[in-house]
Design a protein around this motif. Structure first.
Motif, PDB file in Angstrom:
ATOM      1  N   GLU A  26      32.733  40.493  28.846  1.00 36.25           N
ATOM      2  CA  GLU A  26      32.559  39.052  28.685  1.00 36.25           C
ATOM      3  C   GLU A  26      33.880  38.380  28.313  1.00 36.25           C
ATOM      4  OE1 GLU A  26      32.035  40.925  24.731  1.00 36.25           O
ATOM      5  OE2 GLU A  26      30.928  41.255  26.597  1.00 36.25           O
ATOM      6  N   ARG A  27      34.874  39.164  27.888  1.00 38.85           N
ATOM      7  CA  ARG A  27      36.181  38.607  27.488  1.00 38.85           C
ATOM      8  C   ARG A  27      37.261  38.728  28.550  1.00 38.85           C
ATOM      9  NH1 ARG A  27      38.127  37.839  22.223  1.00 38.85           N
ATOM     10  NH2 ARG A  27      40.036  38.778  22.961  1.00 38.85           N
ATOM     11  N   VAL A  28      37.143  39.704  29.472  1.00 34.71           N
ATOM     12  CA  VAL A  28      38.206  39.970  30.448  1.00 34.71           C
ATOM     13  C   VAL A  28      37.605  40.244  31.826  1.00 34.71           C
ATOM     14  CG1 VAL A  28      40.186  41.424  31.042  1.00 34.71           C
ATOM     15  CG2 VAL A  28      39.651  41.005  28.640  1.00 34.71           C
ATOM     16  N   ILE A  29      38.097  39.515  32.828  1.00 34.23           N
ATOM     17  CA  ILE A  29      37.712  39.767  34.221  1.00 34.23           C
ATOM     18  C   ILE A  29      38.763  40.703  34.814  1.00 34.23           C
ATOM     19  CG2 ILE A  29      37.325  38.786  36.511  1.00 34.23           C
ATOM     20  CD1 ILE A  29      36.809  36.078  35.086  1.00 34.23           C
ATOM     21  N   CYS A  30      38.325  41.848  35.323  1.00 32.22           N
ATOM     22  CA  CYS A  30      39.225  42.813  35.946  1.00 32.22           C
ATOM     23  C   CYS A  30      38.884  42.904  37.433  1.00 32.22           C
ATOM     24  CB  CYS A  30      39.081  44.184  35.304  1.00 32.22           C
ATOM     25  SG  CYS A  30      39.410  44.210  33.529  1.00 32.22           S
ATOM     26  N   VAL A  31      39.888  42.655  38.280  1.00 32.63           N
ATOM     27  CA  VAL A  31      39.684  42.663  39.725  1.00 32.63           C
ATOM     28  C   VAL A  31      40.630  43.675  40.360  1.00 32.63           C
ATOM     29  CG1 VAL A  31      39.727  41.275  41.836  1.00 32.63           C
ATOM     30  CG2 VAL A  31      39.105  40.204  39.671  1.00 32.63           C
ATOM     31  N   GLN A  32      40.078  44.489  41.249  1.00 31.90           N
ATOM     32  CA  GLN A  32      40.898  45.437  42.012  1.00 31.90           C
ATOM     33  C   GLN A  32      41.111  44.882  43.411  1.00 31.90           C
ATOM     34  OE1 GLN A  32      40.187  49.776  41.854  1.00 31.90           O
ATOM     35  NE2 GLN A  32      39.794  49.576  44.045  1.00 31.90           N
ATOM     36  N   ILE A  33      42.374  44.694  43.783  1.00 32.37           N
ATOM     37  CA  ILE A  33      42.720  44.151  45.097  1.00 32.37           C
ATOM     38  C   ILE A  33      43.009  45.323  46.040  1.00 32.37           C
ATOM     39  CG2 ILE A  33      44.315  42.681  46.391  1.00 32.37           C
ATOM     40  CD1 ILE A  33      42.737  41.129  44.258  1.00 32.37           C
ATOM     41  N   ASP A  34      42.122  45.526  47.005  1.00 30.69           N
ATOM     42  CA  ASP A  34      42.355  46.562  48.015  1.00 30.69           C
ATOM     43  C   ASP A  34      41.895  46.104  49.402  1.00 30.69           C
ATOM     44  OD1 ASP A  34      39.625  46.709  47.646  1.00 30.69           O
ATOM     45  OD2 ASP A  34      39.608  48.811  47.048  1.00 30.69           O
ATOM     46  N   LYS A  35      41.548  44.829  49.492  1.00 31.77           N
ATOM     47  CA  LYS A  35      41.168  44.192  50.755  1.00 31.77           C
ATOM     48  C   LYS A  35      41.909  42.857  50.829  1.00 31.77           C
ATOM     49  CE  LYS A  35      36.442  46.004  50.584  1.00 31.77           C
ATOM     50  NZ  LYS A  35      36.687  46.916  49.480  1.00 31.77           N
ATOM     51  N   PRO A  36      42.004  42.259  52.014  1.00 34.84           N
ATOM     52  CA  PRO A  36      42.603  40.914  52.069  1.00 34.84           C
ATOM     53  C   PRO A  36      41.848  39.960  51.132  1.00 34.84           C
ATOM     54  CG  PRO A  36      42.319  41.789  54.281  1.00 34.84           C
ATOM     55  CD  PRO A  36      41.615  42.739  53.338  1.00 34.84           C
ATOM     56  N   ILE A  37      42.580  39.080  50.478  1.00 35.08           N
ATOM     57  CA  ILE A  37      41.948  38.117  49.577  1.00 35.08           C
ATOM     58  C   ILE A  37      41.471  36.955  50.435  1.00 35.08           C
ATOM     59  CG2 ILE A  37      42.265  36.616  47.583  1.00 35.08           C
ATOM     60  CD1 ILE A  37      44.600  38.533  46.763  1.00 35.08           C
ATOM     61  N   SER A  38      40.158  36.761  50.464  1.00 39.80           N
ATOM     62  CA  SER A  38      39.565  35.714  51.290  1.00 39.80           C
ATOM     63  C   SER A  38      39.110  34.541  50.433  1.00 39.80           C
ATOM     64  CB  SER A  38      38.367  36.263  52.071  1.00 39.80           C
ATOM     65  OG  SER A  38      37.306  36.553  51.187  1.00 39.80           O
ATOM     66  N   LYS A  39      39.048  33.379  51.050  1.00 39.28           N
ATOM     67  CA  LYS A  39      38.552  32.191  50.357  1.00 39.28           C
ATOM     68  C   LYS A  39      37.112  32.409  49.910  1.00 39.28           C
ATOM     69  CE  LYS A  39      37.877  27.225  50.828  1.00 39.28           C
ATOM     70  NZ  LYS A  39      37.987  26.055  51.696  1.00 39.28           N
ATOM     71  N   GLU A  40      36.290  32.992  50.800  1.00 40.33           N
ATOM     72  CA  GLU A  40      34.879  33.244  50.469  1.00 40.33           C
ATOM     73  C   GLU A  40      34.752  34.218  49.299  1.00 40.33           C
ATOM     74  OE1 GLU A  40      36.179  33.565  53.592  1.00 40.33           O
ATOM     75  OE2 GLU A  40      35.420  31.682  54.397  1.00 40.33           O
ATOM     76  N   GLY A  41      35.542  35.279  49.332  1.00 41.12           N
ATOM     77  CA  GLY A  41      35.504  36.249  48.241  1.00 41.12           C
ATOM     78  C   GLY A  41      35.927  35.624  46.929  1.00 41.12           C
ATOM     79  N   TYR A  42      36.961  34.794  46.997  1.00 43.17           N
ATOM     80  CA  TYR A  42      37.451  34.114  45.805  1.00 43.17           C
ATOM     81  C   TYR A  42      36.367  33.196  45.254  1.00 43.17           C
ATOM     82  CZ  TYR A  42      41.057  32.106  42.793  1.00 43.17           C
ATOM     83  OH  TYR A  42      41.794  31.716  41.702  1.00 43.17           O
ATOM     84  N   GLN A  43      35.735  32.413  46.142  1.00 48.89           N
ATOM     85  CA  GLN A  43      34.712  31.446  45.719  1.00 48.89           C
ATOM     86  C   GLN A  43      33.430  32.125  45.243  1.00 48.89           C
ATOM     87  OE1 GLN A  43      34.576  29.089  49.367  1.00 48.89           O
ATOM     88  NE2 GLN A  43      35.299  27.318  48.221  1.00 48.89           N
ATOM     89  N   GLU A  44      33.006  33.168  45.923  1.00 49.20           N
ATOM     90  CA  GLU A  44      31.699  33.773  45.648  1.00 49.20           C
ATOM     91  C   GLU A  44      31.740  34.929  44.651  1.00 49.20           C
ATOM     92  OE1 GLU A  44      29.938  34.779  49.439  1.00 49.20           O
ATOM     93  OE2 GLU A  44      30.453  32.812  50.256  1.00 49.20           O
ATOM     94  N   ASN A  45      32.888  35.586  44.544  1.00 50.28           N
ATOM     95  CA  ASN A  45      32.969  36.789  43.725  1.00 50.28           C
ATOM     96  C   ASN A  45      33.716  36.554  42.416  1.00 50.28           C
ATOM     97  OD1 ASN A  45      32.267  39.554  43.607  1.00 50.28           O
ATOM     98  ND2 ASN A  45      34.266  40.181  44.338  1.00 50.28           N
ATOM     99  N   PHE A  46      34.832  35.803  42.474  1.00 48.08           N
ATOM    100  CA  PHE A  46      35.684  35.626  41.312  1.00 48.08           C
ATOM    101  C   PHE A  46      35.400  34.347  40.531  1.00 48.08           C
ATOM    102  CE2 PHE A  46      39.808  34.145  39.511  1.00 48.08           C
ATOM    103  CZ  PHE A  46      39.990  35.153  38.581  1.00 48.08           C
ATOM    104  N   LEU A  78      43.491  28.013  47.311  1.00 44.85           N
ATOM    105  CA  LEU A  78      42.396  27.916  46.345  1.00 44.85           C
ATOM    106  C   LEU A  78      42.803  28.541  45.013  1.00 44.85           C
ATOM    107  CD1 LEU A  78      39.471  27.114  45.706  1.00 44.85           C
ATOM    108  CD2 LEU A  78      38.750  29.298  46.686  1.00 44.85           C
ATOM    109  N   ASP A  79      43.541  29.645  45.060  1.00 47.88           N
ATOM    110  CA  ASP A  79      44.011  30.292  43.839  1.00 47.88           C
ATOM    111  C   ASP A  79      44.939  29.368  43.055  1.00 47.88           C
ATOM    112  OD1 ASP A  79      44.347  32.679  42.106  1.00 47.88           O
ATOM    113  OD2 ASP A  79      46.406  32.605  42.851  1.00 47.88           O
ATOM    114  N   LEU A  80      45.867  28.726  43.747  1.00 46.08           N
ATOM    115  CA  LEU A  80      46.782  27.809  43.070  1.00 46.08           C
ATOM    116  C   LEU A  80      46.048  26.569  42.558  1.00 46.08           C
ATOM    117  CD1 LEU A  80      49.921  28.100  45.357  1.00 46.08           C
ATOM    118  CD2 LEU A  80      49.579  29.085  43.083  1.00 46.08           C
ATOM    119  N   GLN A  81      45.082  26.097  43.323  1.00 48.28           N
ATOM    120  CA  GLN A  81      44.262  24.955  42.886  1.00 48.28           C
ATOM    121  C   GLN A  81      43.505  25.317  41.605  1.00 48.28           C
ATOM    122  OE1 GLN A  81      41.638  23.512  45.974  1.00 48.28           O
ATOM    123  NE2 GLN A  81      40.260  22.613  44.480  1.00 48.28           N
TER     124      GLN A  81
END
Length: 126
Positions: free
Chosen positions: A17-37, A70-73
């Motif tokens: 609940e304090r830290v979001i940990c993401v493993q990047i091993d696929k292209p970073i997509s707008k949909e993934g960013y919006q729906e997953n992160f 989207l990441d910079l926004q």
């Protein structure tokens, strides 16, 4: 989010609940960013009042169209809420993005080597 394992970069089991940990091993997509992160990010802001994250570049494949924007926004919109951002195994081609983003977040941004993943998680949690 049920299809995140095959389409999106993984939210790591070390996420709390304090830290979001993401493993990047696929292209970073707008949909993934919006729906997953972003849902986790917004929940963290609502519950903790701040953002702590660990981004582990296991195998970087780049950004899909509009995802980096989207990441910079998000960094502009929520930059004051970032307390700690740990970047692990950051690839050279991401250095400009990281330097630009560093100016947008109010908290600490720290780089770690690949073998320092556990240290990065511990640091972000403190």
């Amino acid at each position: 989010m049920s299809h995140s394992e095959d389409k999106y970069n993984a939210i790591m089991p070390q996420t709390t609940e304090r830290v979001i940990c993401v493993q990047i091993d696929k292209p970073i997509s707008k949909e993934g960013y919006q729906e997953n992160f972003l849902p986790l990010l917004h929940k963290m802001i609502e519950e903790q009042g701040e953002i702590r994250s660990v981004i582990y570049y296991k195998k970087f494949h780049g950004w899909e169209e509009n995802a980096a924007q989207l990441d910079l926004q998000t960094a502009v919109e929520h930059g004051a809420k970032f307390k700690k951002v740990a970047l692990v195994n950051t690839p050279e081609k991401e250095e400009f993005h990281v330097k630009f983003k560093k100016g947008l977040v109010s908290g600490e941004l720290k780089l770690f080597k690949e073998d320092e993943l556990e240290d990065a998680i511990k640091w972000a949690s403190e």
